[in-house]
Design a protein around this motif. Sequence first.
Motif, PDB file in Angstrom:
ATOM      1  N   VAL A 318     -30.905 -26.396  -8.851  1.00 18.62           N
ATOM      2  CA  VAL A 318     -30.503 -25.095  -9.389  1.00 18.62           C
ATOM      3  C   VAL A 318     -31.653 -24.115  -9.220  1.00 18.62           C
ATOM      4  O   VAL A 318     -32.783 -24.400  -9.628  1.00 18.62           O
ATOM      5  N   ALA A 319     -31.369 -22.973  -8.578  1.00 17.60           N
ATOM      6  CA  ALA A 319     -32.345 -21.904  -8.415  1.00 17.60           C
ATOM      7  C   ALA A 319     -31.957 -20.745  -9.328  1.00 17.60           C
ATOM      8  O   ALA A 319     -30.778 -20.391  -9.419  1.00 17.60           O
ATOM      9  N   PHE A 320     -32.951 -20.161  -9.994  1.00 14.51           N
ATOM     10  CA  PHE A 320     -32.700 -19.075 -10.937  1.00 14.51           C
ATOM     11  C   PHE A 320     -33.436 -17.810 -10.501  1.00 14.51           C
ATOM     12  O   PHE A 320     -34.594 -17.867 -10.072  1.00 14.51           O
ATOM     13  N   ALA A 499     -35.147 -19.357   1.115  1.00 14.63           N
ATOM     14  CA  ALA A 499     -35.582 -20.400   0.186  1.00 14.63           C
ATOM     15  C   ALA A 499     -34.423 -21.308  -0.204  1.00 14.63           C
ATOM     16  O   ALA A 499     -34.554 -22.535  -0.232  1.00 14.63           O
ATOM     17  N   VAL A 500     -33.265 -20.727  -0.505  1.00  9.10           N
ATOM     18  CA  VAL A 500     -32.103 -21.532  -0.892  1.00  9.10           C
ATOM     19  C   VAL A 500     -31.639 -22.392   0.268  1.00  9.10           C
ATOM     20  O   VAL A 500     -31.277 -23.559   0.104  1.00  9.10           O
ATOM     21  N   ALA A 524     -25.605 -19.733  -1.274  1.00  8.85           N
ATOM     22  CA  ALA A 524     -25.763 -20.977  -2.033  1.00  8.85           C
ATOM     23  C   ALA A 524     -24.474 -21.786  -1.984  1.00  8.85           C
ATOM     24  O   ALA A 524     -23.388 -21.250  -1.782  1.00  8.85           O
ATOM     25  N   ASP A 525     -24.591 -23.098  -2.171  1.00 13.12           N
ATOM     26  CA  ASP A 525     -23.399 -23.945  -2.217  1.00 13.12           C
ATOM     27  C   ASP A 525     -22.486 -23.512  -3.364  1.00 13.12           C
ATOM     28  O   ASP A 525     -21.267 -23.514  -3.231  1.00 13.12           O
ATOM     29  N   VAL A 526     -23.091 -23.155  -4.493  1.00 11.01           N
ATOM     30  CA  VAL A 526     -22.364 -22.552  -5.616  1.00 11.01           C
ATOM     31  C   VAL A 526     -23.201 -21.383  -6.128  1.00 11.01           C
ATOM     32  O   VAL A 526     -24.367 -21.567  -6.491  1.00 11.01           O
ATOM     33  N   GLY A 527     -22.623 -20.193  -6.146  1.00 11.21           N
ATOM     34  CA  GLY A 527     -23.300 -19.025  -6.684  1.00 11.21           C
ATOM     35  C   GLY A 527     -22.732 -18.677  -8.040  1.00 11.21           C
ATOM     36  O   GLY A 527     -21.521 -18.575  -8.199  1.00 11.21           O
TER      37      GLY A 527
END
Length: 639
Positions: A318-320, A499-500, A524-527
């Motif tokens: 998970v990226a924030f 980065a993602v 992203a795979d899920v945004g």
Amino acid sequence: MKIVLRYPLVAGTLLVLLAVVALLAAGQEGIAQAAASIYALAVAAYLAIGMVRRLAGGQWGIDILAVTAIVATVLVGEYIASMIIVLMLAGGTALEDYAAGRAKHELTALLERVPQTAHRERNGTSAAGNHTAEAHTDGQHEDVAATDVDIGDILLVRPGEVVPLDGVLLSDSGTFDESSLTGESLPVERSAGEGLMSGSLNGEAAIRMRVTARMEDSQYSRIVALVKEAAESKAPMVRLADRYAVPFTALAYALGAVGWIISGSPARFAEVLVVATPCPLLIAAPVAFLGGMSRAARSGVIVKYAGVLEQLSRIKTVAFDKTGTLTYGRPALVAVRTAGTLSEDEVLGLAASAEQYSSHVLAASVMDAARSRGLPFGAATEATEFATHGVRARFDGQDVVVGKPAFVAEWASGVAETDLASGELAIYVGTGGEFVGSLVMSDPIRKETRRTLSELKALGVNRTVMLTGDALATARHIADEAGLTDVRAECLPPDKVEAVRSLPDRPVMMVGDGVNDAPVLAVADVGIAMGARGSTAAGESADVVIILDDLSKVASAVRIGQRTVQVALQSIWIGIGLSVALMVAAAAGYVPAIAGALTQELVDLATILNALRSLGPGRHGAVSTARAREGARRAPLPG
């Protein structure tokens, strides 16, 4: 009559079945058998035509089992069993509709509450000068279509009515039920000047409000648009059922053949196929996914496509974003530091005048600080925003630049970075080619951030990353408070995208809220977009929109995805397991055709009831929800 028209095959089958029973009672077994057999074969032919069309389109299904079972039972004289199979298949459609309707209840409830009219004050001219009213008026107010209301109009919302558009409360106070939007069952108190969300339900007193967004831009309309899209999406595990179709069909035929060979009777083959009908495979997964989407909507999480739930169940990274995601996104002005002859108010006034042309979250905080001091805003002759860097605007022939130090240094000399305490950030201001000062801001971390990260780790997320355009020192401070170790600061939108894409543990989920997050949410795979105050662009790019200002809903989304997939798989395997057990028993001669047909209906019912469990939170989810609500009651409000 409406039910008969909606399900004609069910009505026709029941009618023929009653006629067959009447003929048997009258001693006309031959006529009864002929009538039942002809009707059952006609239904089988109808199903076969649809099956052939799907096969021609490259889609393998398992209707062939139902067709074969009907034909086989007719050929061996089990015409009552053939009628029960037909009734079961016809009733399966009605059962699926009921289950789907139950699963989509929260989604359809939102759609049914869309406000249609508004009570607008008759105070001359509306914001757009268009004051066409419908017939009903009480002298002071007129009923108009909600779509005709303009920004700035004053509305009356009567007790028990839905707030039709986003706005600001003008009455001294009011009580509102926001459960359809936020999932929180307790009513909330609002005071004069506070924002109201369209779709919330007014309490026991009439209130006045000023509209701040047109119908198409209001929060509720955005939610409704997302819900419509979600309700129309297809569950991905339909593919899973198709994957099992070939081996399941082959197994059914093999067991039927074994039973025929052992017993020497073709009736045994028919008895096996009767209990091999495919309703559990066809219905269970879609119902489970609809239930999961409905459960998410009730929690304030709009999942735009059913397939996203499957992705959410497998998230590993998970990226924030930082501002507005890990933090509240409402930075407050701490100090104004001047660097020349201008006063603090002059520096702040210049910055606010330029920031009114910026969409960055910090711009609103700067303007709020200026308004609180009663400072006027200048009107620019031209203005340009440089995404993630700053804004440049021209006033009376003089440029004002506001933003990061490196950006301001390109247009103004003498830029000196100011000393900052942990958690503070600075906005630099230049005018006339000279650096004139900086604004020191602070944006605290959300109270639920650490808990959310802990819950994600418990749910199997191996890695968490912060991607932010802010300076490293500010980003590192927030990361230390949150417990994040992977920090990537001073990122431009392309840097976040790269980065993602480079993160190794997939699938990757990105959580953000701003216009600048739209590209990375899309790749992203899920945004996930924090949609309570987030931009429309971010919401459109995301797969999931959280309509509450609550980061813990990110963990809720993952938990709901995992539970939905678990329930869907469990339902499929319950259906397969029970069907296989019945097929083995039928092959051994323990399940007569009529009993098998009736038993298979119970298998369908058990499978669908299990699939509807995705509407509930599960044991772990219920505990987490209770803890979250208790924490929300005890925690002080930010700011």
